[in-house]
Design a protein around this motif. Structure first.
Motif, PDB file in Angstrom:
ATOM      1  N   MET A  30       0.829  -1.204   0.000  1.00  0.00           N
ATOM      2  CA  MET A  30       0.000   0.000   0.000  1.00  0.00           C
ATOM      3  C   MET A  30       0.865   1.256   0.000  1.00  0.00           C
ATOM      4  O   MET A  30       0.540   2.241  -0.667  1.00  0.00           O
ATOM      5  N   ALA A  31       1.959   1.210   0.768  1.00  0.00           N
ATOM      6  CA  ALA A  31       2.837   2.374   0.848  1.00  0.00           C
ATOM      7  C   ALA A  31       3.385   2.718  -0.532  1.00  0.00           C
ATOM      8  O   ALA A  31       3.695   3.875  -0.816  1.00  0.00           O
ATOM      9  N   GLY A  32       3.499   1.708  -1.386  1.00  0.00           N
ATOM     10  CA  GLY A  32       4.042   1.973  -2.710  1.00  0.00           C
ATOM     11  C   GLY A  32       2.999   2.433  -3.716  1.00  0.00           C
ATOM     12  O   GLY A  32       3.338   2.798  -4.836  1.00  0.00           O
ATOM     13  N   LEU A  33       1.711   2.404  -3.321  1.00  0.00           N
ATOM     14  CA  LEU A  33       0.655   2.718  -4.285  1.00  0.00           C
ATOM     15  C   LEU A  33       0.744   4.137  -4.858  1.00  0.00           C
ATOM     16  O   LEU A  33       0.686   4.300  -6.072  1.00  0.00           O
ATOM     17  N   PRO A  34       0.907   5.169  -4.006  1.00  0.00           N
ATOM     18  CA  PRO A  34       0.894   6.525  -4.574  1.00  0.00           C
ATOM     19  C   PRO A  34       1.937   6.720  -5.672  1.00  0.00           C
ATOM     20  O   PRO A  34       1.608   7.246  -6.747  1.00  0.00           O
ATOM     21  N   SER A  35       3.169   6.276  -5.429  1.00  0.00           N
ATOM     22  CA  SER A  35       4.192   6.502  -6.447  1.00  0.00           C
ATOM     23  C   SER A  35       3.939   5.623  -7.668  1.00  0.00           C
ATOM     24  O   SER A  35       4.295   5.981  -8.788  1.00  0.00           O
ATOM     25  N   ARG A  39       3.214   5.567 -12.573  1.00  0.00           N
ATOM     26  CA  ARG A  39       3.955   4.740 -13.531  1.00  0.00           C
ATOM     27  C   ARG A  39       3.004   3.823 -14.269  1.00  0.00           C
ATOM     28  O   ARG A  39       3.055   2.609 -14.135  1.00  0.00           O
ATOM     29  N   TRP A  40       2.169   4.418 -15.100  1.00  0.00           N
ATOM     30  CA  TRP A  40       1.158   3.635 -15.792  1.00  0.00           C
ATOM     31  C   TRP A  40       1.709   2.523 -16.667  1.00  0.00           C
ATOM     32  O   TRP A  40       1.100   1.462 -16.745  1.00  0.00           O
ATOM     33  N   PRO A  41       2.830   2.712 -17.348  1.00  0.00           N
ATOM     34  CA  PRO A  41       3.317   1.625 -18.197  1.00  0.00           C
ATOM     35  C   PRO A  41       3.461   0.308 -17.438  1.00  0.00           C
ATOM     36  O   PRO A  41       3.102  -0.754 -17.944  1.00  0.00           O
ATOM     37  N   LEU A  42       3.929   0.395 -16.184  1.00  0.00           N
ATOM     38  CA  LEU A  42       4.090  -0.828 -15.393  1.00  0.00           C
ATOM     39  C   LEU A  42       2.741  -1.471 -15.105  1.00  0.00           C
ATOM     40  O   LEU A  42       2.588  -2.690 -15.184  1.00  0.00           O
ATOM     41  N   ILE A  43       1.758  -0.633 -14.767  1.00  0.00           N
ATOM     42  CA  ILE A  43       0.450  -1.176 -14.426  1.00  0.00           C
ATOM     43  C   ILE A  43      -0.205  -1.766 -15.665  1.00  0.00           C
ATOM     44  O   ILE A  43      -0.825  -2.825 -15.608  1.00  0.00           O
ATOM     45  N   ILE A  44      -0.042  -1.081 -16.802  1.00  0.00           N
ATOM     46  CA  ILE A  44      -0.649  -1.580 -18.035  1.00  0.00           C
ATOM     47  C   ILE A  44      -0.086  -2.949 -18.386  1.00  0.00           C
ATOM     48  O   ILE A  44      -0.816  -3.873 -18.740  1.00  0.00           O
ATOM     49  N   ARG A 141       8.380  -2.361  -6.687  1.00  0.00           N
ATOM     50  CA  ARG A 141       8.586  -2.467  -8.123  1.00  0.00           C
ATOM     51  C   ARG A 141       7.850  -3.664  -8.710  1.00  0.00           C
ATOM     52  O   ARG A 141       7.342  -3.615  -9.818  1.00  0.00           O
ATOM     53  N   VAL A 142       7.788  -4.769  -7.951  1.00  0.00           N
ATOM     54  CA  VAL A 142       7.230  -6.001  -8.504  1.00  0.00           C
ATOM     55  C   VAL A 142       5.826  -6.277  -7.965  1.00  0.00           C
ATOM     56  O   VAL A 142       4.915  -6.599  -8.722  1.00  0.00           O
ATOM     57  N   LEU A 143       5.662  -6.153  -6.643  1.00  0.00           N
ATOM     58  CA  LEU A 143       4.396  -6.577  -6.052  1.00  0.00           C
ATOM     59  C   LEU A 143       3.291  -5.536  -6.207  1.00  0.00           C
ATOM     60  O   LEU A 143       2.158  -5.879  -6.543  1.00  0.00           O
ATOM     61  N   THR A 144       3.623  -4.269  -5.976  1.00  0.00           N
ATOM     62  CA  THR A 144       2.572  -3.249  -6.000  1.00  0.00           C
ATOM     63  C   THR A 144       1.838  -3.181  -7.343  1.00  0.00           C
ATOM     64  O   THR A 144       0.607  -3.202  -7.354  1.00  0.00           O
ATOM     65  N   PRO A 145       2.539  -3.119  -8.491  1.00  0.00           N
ATOM     66  CA  PRO A 145       1.772  -3.042  -9.745  1.00  0.00           C
ATOM     67  C   PRO A 145       0.905  -4.274  -9.985  1.00  0.00           C
ATOM     68  O   PRO A 145      -0.203  -4.161 -10.527  1.00  0.00           O
ATOM     69  N   ARG A 146       1.378  -5.437  -9.541  1.00  0.00           N
ATOM     70  CA  ARG A 146       0.574  -6.645  -9.729  1.00  0.00           C
ATOM     71  C   ARG A 146      -0.674  -6.598  -8.863  1.00  0.00           C
ATOM     72  O   ARG A 146      -1.768  -6.978  -9.281  1.00  0.00           O
ATOM     73  N   PHE A 147      -0.490  -6.116  -7.646  1.00  0.00           N
ATOM     74  CA  PHE A 147      -1.617  -5.996  -6.729  1.00  0.00           C
ATOM     75  C   PHE A 147      -2.654  -5.039  -7.302  1.00  0.00           C
ATOM     76  O   PHE A 147      -3.847  -5.333  -7.345  1.00  0.00           O
TER      77      PHE A 147
END
Lengths: 257, 273, 155
Positions: A30-35, A39-44, A141-147
């Motif tokens: 959760m702490a990593g969510l705001p930043s 970074r939309w490319p990672l989420i996409i 870098r790895v878990l937050t975008p997947r979550f």
């Protein structure tokens, strides 16, 4: 006897330790969510792996579940001369229950297990350690975008499932069994409520999405970094998230409806 | 690293102890890693050589003792300060640990993209330079699964030097390599060290390769430093440890047998059952 | 993986999800009934509304023309106050329209049935229906039936 009690205590302690670690991990994610939102490319990229790749199985299963509901519902309702209400039965079953639950179960099997295996293998091959040594937080870098991707995908997948299911019910009920098309849709519209039924279904699927992805990334991150450990973690993801979905479904249903 | 105090060692380890469970892995180790040199840390398997690298990188905390890297006490750093320090360290994991979902180019660009705001054009130039150093400019579009073990390690080396670190740590770089890629790796480690002005720490149990490139060797066994010095000095030293390890003798201070009860007693005990 | 292709597919996925949600909201649920048509509201007092619920249908000649929007209790007159929202296209109902609570089938849902009177004037927003007939309570019906038997026996 003492051994049994000791065993019980041991597994209890392990359980609570894991639960604690899972919560700490969730906080970290959760702490990593705001930043991460910047970074939309990672989420996409993750939306592609988590969401897009699950669409096909959701479409096919949704259509079949809808067809089965149409067939079964017709056979039951026709005895009471109430086959006009087939649309109500199909849509309510899907929107309230089957849509969120079955879509979440499929999601756990398709995307959850893949997430666990991927993260577990990254751990086993020291990729996560390597990131840490490159001063990059692997959780962010790895878990937050997947979550995040799981959180976004699940309600969309559940909605697709329900919509396709209702069309499947229409296909069987109206197309093959001869229920009046107007009755199918108008009875449905008269009985399904936007807030009580659809919105609550969406809330359910959001909760399931969070829980399934949380379990999946935690199991991957917490896996013993060997091939056996990863395969066990993958199994655990599917079992635990299925149980969590069904248990939570009961609780949420009791609260909402 | 640019300061004038080049006389002080880059890494100073004092009285370091570390235990995993009940097993003592390090028991009061002192070690100095000199700037600009290649230092090899050798010892039998299971002596915690990799653990030592993780301790220096701050991934795990020691039981007692101090580890100073470039004058900074690693054991007491906050997470963010530790990350700042790690940007100046490179590490090469045993199998390269390349990110499997990106190609070679993106793997090397990864730390640059994460830590800087450089333009894609700049990144391309930088990555091309790093790839040229390790001789894999032509492999930039391959995925990690398409690389041989030796190539993967060379890519990982390029990634480790992507941010121009002051030091680079190699974890078992020689294991499982054919003689040609072994030669390439040995040459690369030495060349990188000398041309980029790095400090290198090589953890290995391959005596021949490690002693051929290192300026100083530390021999670890049983949680202690049993000998250290240049490879020549170690070969000539009278220490039993050094003799056994450098010459690869099956028996010596490191016994052939795992600790057990007396052999005859053991056999008799089996007969009595 | 080609970034452009990924992005297009993700875009399609999100669009499909939103379309599905939109379809559920518009075609499956009753959203279009009470958001697109504000209609006008009339009230009616009933002695007893047991079984009637908010959103129960309001019909005239068997056609649904509106819904119950609110049920409350008048503490002074001890009556139930029911607010009925009627769709705006049905704006020619006479002022002396009467309302009764019926049951769909023997044990089915309750609904309000309206019957037109002969007044020249039409119902307006916030008007009140004067003629109402309450919900049929099964227990009362049975007890009245039984009582009439007892009365007959006495005579």
């Amino acid at each position: 006897m003492l051994n049994f009690i000791q065993g019980l205590g041991h597994s209890g302690l392990t359980f609570f330790q894991r639960l604690g670690r899972a919560h700490i991990l969730l906080g970290h994610i959760m702490a990593g969510l705001p930043s991460m939102l910047l970074r939309w490319p990672l989420i996409i990229q993750q939306l592609y792996y988590v969401g897009v790749l699950s669409v096909l199985i959701i479409l096919v299963s949704g259509f079949f579940v809808g067809m089965v509901l149409g067939l079964q519902g017709y056979n039951i309702l026709v005895d009471f001369g109430a086959e006009e209400t087939l649309g109500v039965m199909v849509s309510l079953s899907l929107v309230r229950e089957l849509g969120p639950v079955v879509a979440a179960l499929l999601f756990a099997g398709r995307a959850g297990s893949a997430l666990t295996a991927e993260i577990g293998l990254m751990k086993a091959t020291e990729q996560l350690s390597a990131m840490e040594m490159m001063a990059i937080d692997p959780i962010r870098r790895v878990l937050t975008p997947r979550f995040l991707a799981g959180f976004i995908s699940m309600p969309l997948l559940a909605a697709i499932f329900s919509a396709v299911g209702i069309i499947g019910g229409d296909f069987v009920g109206v197309g093959l069994l001869g229920v009046d098309e107007g009755a199918y849709w108008s009875q449905m519209q008269a009985s399904v409520d936007l807030y009580d039924d659809i919105l609550n279904g969406v809330i359910k699927s959001i909760v399931f999405g969070v829980v399934v992805t949380w379990i999946a990334v935690f199991e991957g991150y917490d896996a013993i970094p060997t091939s056996e450990g990863v395969s066990r973690a993958t199994t655990r993801t599917v079992v635990h998230s299925s149980l969590a979905i069904l248990g939570l479904d009961f609780i949420l249903t009791a609260i909402m409806f | 690293m640019t300061d004038t105090s080049t006389t002080t060692p880059l890494v100073e380890i004092r009285n370091l102890s570390f235990a995993r469970g009940d097993r003592m892995i390090f028991d009061g180790i002192d070690m100095d890693i000199e700037r600009g040199k290649v230092t090899a840390i050798m010892g039998p398997s299971g002596t915690g050589k990799t653990t030592l690298l993780r301790l220096i990188g701050g991934q795990i905390k020691p039981l007692t003792g101090s580890i100073k890297v470039d004058g900074i006490e690693v054991t007491k750093l906050s997470r963010s300060a530790l990350f700042q320090l790690r940007k100046r360290m490179g590490m090469l994991f045993q199998n390269g640990a390349l990110l499997t979902d990106m190609n070679v180019f993106d793997n090397i660009a990864f730390p640059i993209r994460e830590h800087t705001q450089l333009s894609e054009k700049m990144i391309r130039t930088l990555v091309t330079m790093k790839l040229q150093v390790v001789g894999l400019r032509g492999a930039r579009n391959l995925m990690p699964s398409e690389l041989s073990g030796g190539m993967a390690r060379r890519v990982a080396m390029a990634r480790a030097i992507a941010l121009d670190p002051m030091m680079i740590m190699y974890d078992e770089p020689f294991t499982g390599q054919d003689p040609i890629s072994l030669g390439v790796l040995v040459r690369l480690i030495r060349e990188l060290n000398d041309t980029l002005g790095l400090t290198s720490i090589v953890v290995s149990h391959d005596i021949k390769e490690a002693s051929s490139i290192s300026d100083t060797i530390y021999l670890l066994s049983g949680g202690k430093v049993v000998a250290h010095g240049s490879s020549k000095a170690l070969h000539e030293s009278g220490s039993e440890w050094a003799k056994q390890f450098m010459n690869g003798l099956p028996d010596g201070p490191v016994p052939f047998h795992y600790p057990a009860i007396d052999y005859a007693e053991d056999l008799l005990a089996a007969g009595n059952k | 993986m080609n970034t452009r292709k990924t992005e297009i597919l993700v875009g399609l996925f999100i669009a499909a999800g939103l379309v599905a949600l939109f379809m559920l909201a518009m075609k499956v649920s009753n959203l279009n009934i009470y958001s697109t048509d504000a209609g006008y509201e009339i009230t009616a007092n009933f002695e007893n509304v047991s079984g009637l619920k908010v959103k129960s249908p309001v019909t005239m000649s068997g056609v649904r023309i509106g819904r119950v929007s609110d049920i409350s209790f008048d503490g002074e007159r001890f009556e139930a106050v029911v607010k009925i929202r009627i769709e705006s296209q049905y704006n020619t109902l006479p002022k002396d329209t009467s309302a009764s609570i019926y049951t769909a089938g023997l044990l089915g849902e309750k609904y309000i049935g309206l019957e037109a009177g002969g007044d020249e004037e039409n119902l307006q927003d916030k008007d009140k229906l004067k003629l109402t007939q309450s919900s049929l309570v099964l227990e009362k019906l049975i007890s009245r039936f039984v009582d009439s038997f007892i009365d007959k026996d006495k005579k």
